[in-house]
Scaffold this motif. Structure first.
Motif, short mmCIF file in Angstrom:
data_model
loop_
_atom_site.label_atom_id
_atom_site.label_comp_id
_atom_site.label_asym_id
_atom_site.label_seq_id
_atom_site.Cartn_x
_atom_site.Cartn_y
_atom_site.Cartn_z
N LEU A 21 -10.14 11.39 17.15
CA LEU A 21 -9.32 10.21 16.83
C LEU A 21 -9.30 10.03 15.32
N ILE A 22 -8.11 9.85 14.77
CA ILE A 22 -7.93 9.73 13.32
C ILE A 22 -7.30 8.38 13.02
N THR A 23 -7.77 7.74 11.97
CA THR A 23 -7.20 6.47 11.52
C THR A 23 -6.61 6.66 10.13
N VAL A 24 -5.36 6.27 9.94
CA VAL A 24 -4.69 6.44 8.65
C VAL A 24 -4.38 5.07 8.03
N ASN A 25 -4.35 5.03 6.69
CA ASN A 25 -4.04 3.77 6.03
C ASN A 25 -2.55 3.65 5.72
N GLU A 26 -2.16 2.47 5.29
CA GLU A 26 -0.74 2.15 5.11
C GLU A 26 -0.08 2.95 3.98
N ASP A 27 -0.83 3.24 2.91
CA ASP A 27 -0.25 4.00 1.81
C ASP A 27 0.20 5.38 2.26
N TRP A 28 -0.65 6.06 3.05
CA TRP A 28 -0.28 7.38 3.54
C TRP A 28 0.85 7.30 4.56
N LEU A 29 0.90 6.20 5.28
CA LEU A 29 1.99 6.00 6.24
C LEU A 29 3.33 5.87 5.50
N ALA A 30 3.32 5.11 4.42
CA ALA A 30 4.54 4.96 3.62
C ALA A 30 4.94 6.29 3.00
#
Length: 443
Positions: free
Chosen positions: A273-282
């Motif tokens: 399971l991986i959790t990504v932050n909003e900056d990388w999402l953008a």
């Protein structure tokens, strides 16, 4: 629209999503769903990405945002609707969703001539609300989040004798979503890993069930946003629990409690399971627009974000499929995502600098910035709150660069020519030149 509130204890529980007796779906459920829905669902392409060479792996993109309503949700919705009894079809169905499930239910219920009501929280994107209405659904806007919308939908289901269909945890929904996995194995037979977006967990459970049955060696990674880590918390607590939902670019994944059936099904067959932050999402949304010419919503871009963030180094030189699960993003939100992505990649830069207020002072600044190929997007002047020299002006500049190295060149130029300056995002104290300018002043 009703304005009263509903206590959770007064609502009939959903027998298809029972916390005390969760159900695990099987490969047979998924394969039967694939046959059942094939006439009404698009077999979406799974194409090799232009980003493969950049990140050192063969990246394939499963473009399920190309379904008629713009997301993978159609698969589960059609499967669940087709499995209703004749009586349930006549009475109608109801569901709660932030948008994608609601659109899928609305569209396929209309095709199958089944009355449908959808309850959407007031944070649902306007575009998704309008789409549901265009498909002929009875749309009710209620609640501040999915939890409140779901309670209201279940209350209405009990009052009006409607069949409530959970958008991510209903076994028939999960089975339908799993057909994505069957298509991936057909289109990329030698795939090494699949990155699956995780919100309520239905897509992960279905895809993992299908792929692990046919090829246990394929790695299944779930990817969720740090703003709503419902599965991360569920794993920690050994079962789904409610988490606080924060504003996120991945609004389609903002489910407070992971599904009980989905958790039971996925927990033992998921590899990571991986959790990504909003900056990388953008940045992922931006990269998909620039490199692939795809417009994908935040929830659909989490797999690409995980690769870009370097969170899967073990997949180097492997064949990796990212499921682009949805493309329903508001135009205004898309604009913000692109700007945030540019800022995260240091291609959109903001800084403050104090220059002479005598004739030609600002003109000289602009000339020096242009001399290194930096494009000024916006410029503002501040005189009243400038400390020190009365003949000084503080200038805030927003400009476009080619990336980190170009930004360094710009910073070096400014630092050599001016004494007082500050670049937004610099946290190294050695780069601060004004003791009375704080990070909040620049924001």
């Amino acid at each position: 629209m009703e304005s009263y509130t509903v206590e959770p204890s007064t609502i009939e529980f959903d027998p298809m999503c029972d916390k005390e007796n969760p159900q695990r779906i099987s490969f047979e459920d998924v394969s039967a769903a694939a046959f059942r829905i094939q006439s009404g669902i698009r077999k979406t392409p799974c194409v090799k990405s232009h980003m493969s060479a950049i990140y050192g792996m063969d990246i394939y993109l499963k473009n399920d945002f190309l379904q008629h309503t713009g997301s993978f949700k159609e698969r589960g919705a059609r499967n669940a609707l087709l499995l209703l009894s004749p009586e349930a079809k006549k009475c109608g169905v109801i569901s709660a969703s932030l948008g994608n499930h609601s659109q899928a239910m609305s569209y396929h219920a209309n095709l199958l001539q089944i009355p449908v009501t959808v309850v959407m929280p007031n944070v649902a994107p306007i575009m998704k609300i309008q789409k549901c209405q265009s498909y002929g659904a009875n749309v009710i806007i209620h609640g501040n989040d999915m939890k409140e919308a779901k309670y209201h939908a279940m209350m209405l289901a009990k009052e009006r004798q409607l069949t409530y269909i959970n958008g991510y945890d209903h076994p028939h929904i999960m089975s339908g979503q799993g057909t994505v996995g069957l298509e991936i194995l057909e289109q990329v037979p030698d795939v090494d890993a699949v990155l699956v977006p995780v919100g309520g967990g239905g897509l992960l459970a279905g895809v993992a069930t299908a792929i692990k049955h046919l090829n246990p060696n394929v790695l299944i990674y779930g990817v969720e946003t740090e703003k709503c880590p419902s599965m991360k918390v569920a794993i920690k607590n050994e079962g789904p629990v409610s988490v606080e939902i924060k504003s996120t670019l991945a609004d389609g994944l903002a489910v407070p409690t992971m599904g009980y059936n989905a958790f039971l099904t996925a927990k033992t067959i998921m590899d990571k399971l991986i959790t990504v932050n909003e900056d990388w999402l953008a940045r992922a949304i931006l990269r998909l627009v620039e490199q692939e010419k795809y417009v994908v919503e935040g929830g659909g871009a989490v797999g690409v974000a995980a690769i870009m963030a370097g969170l899967v180094p073990e997949l180097a030189n492997k064949k990796v499929v990212c499921i682009l699960s949805g493309g329903n993003i508001d135009t205004t939100i898309l604009g913000r995502c692109l700007e945030r992505g540019l800022a995260a990649e240091q291609r959109l830069v903001k800084f403050k600098v104090t220059v002479s207020d005598r004739p030609g002072g600002i003109a000289e600044l602009c000339k020096m910035i242009a001399s290194i190929g930096v494009s000024i997007k916006d410029i503002m002047q501040e005189r009243a709150w400038v400390y020190g020299d009365i003949f000084s002006v503080q200038v805030k500049v927003v400009c476009e660069t080619r990336g980190p190295e170009h930004k360094k060149e710009l910073r070096a130029l400014i630092s050599n020519l001016y004494k007082e300056w500050y670049f937004a995002g610099d946290y190294d104290e050695r780069l601060r030149r004004i003791s009375n300018v704080t990070e909040s002043d620049v924001a």
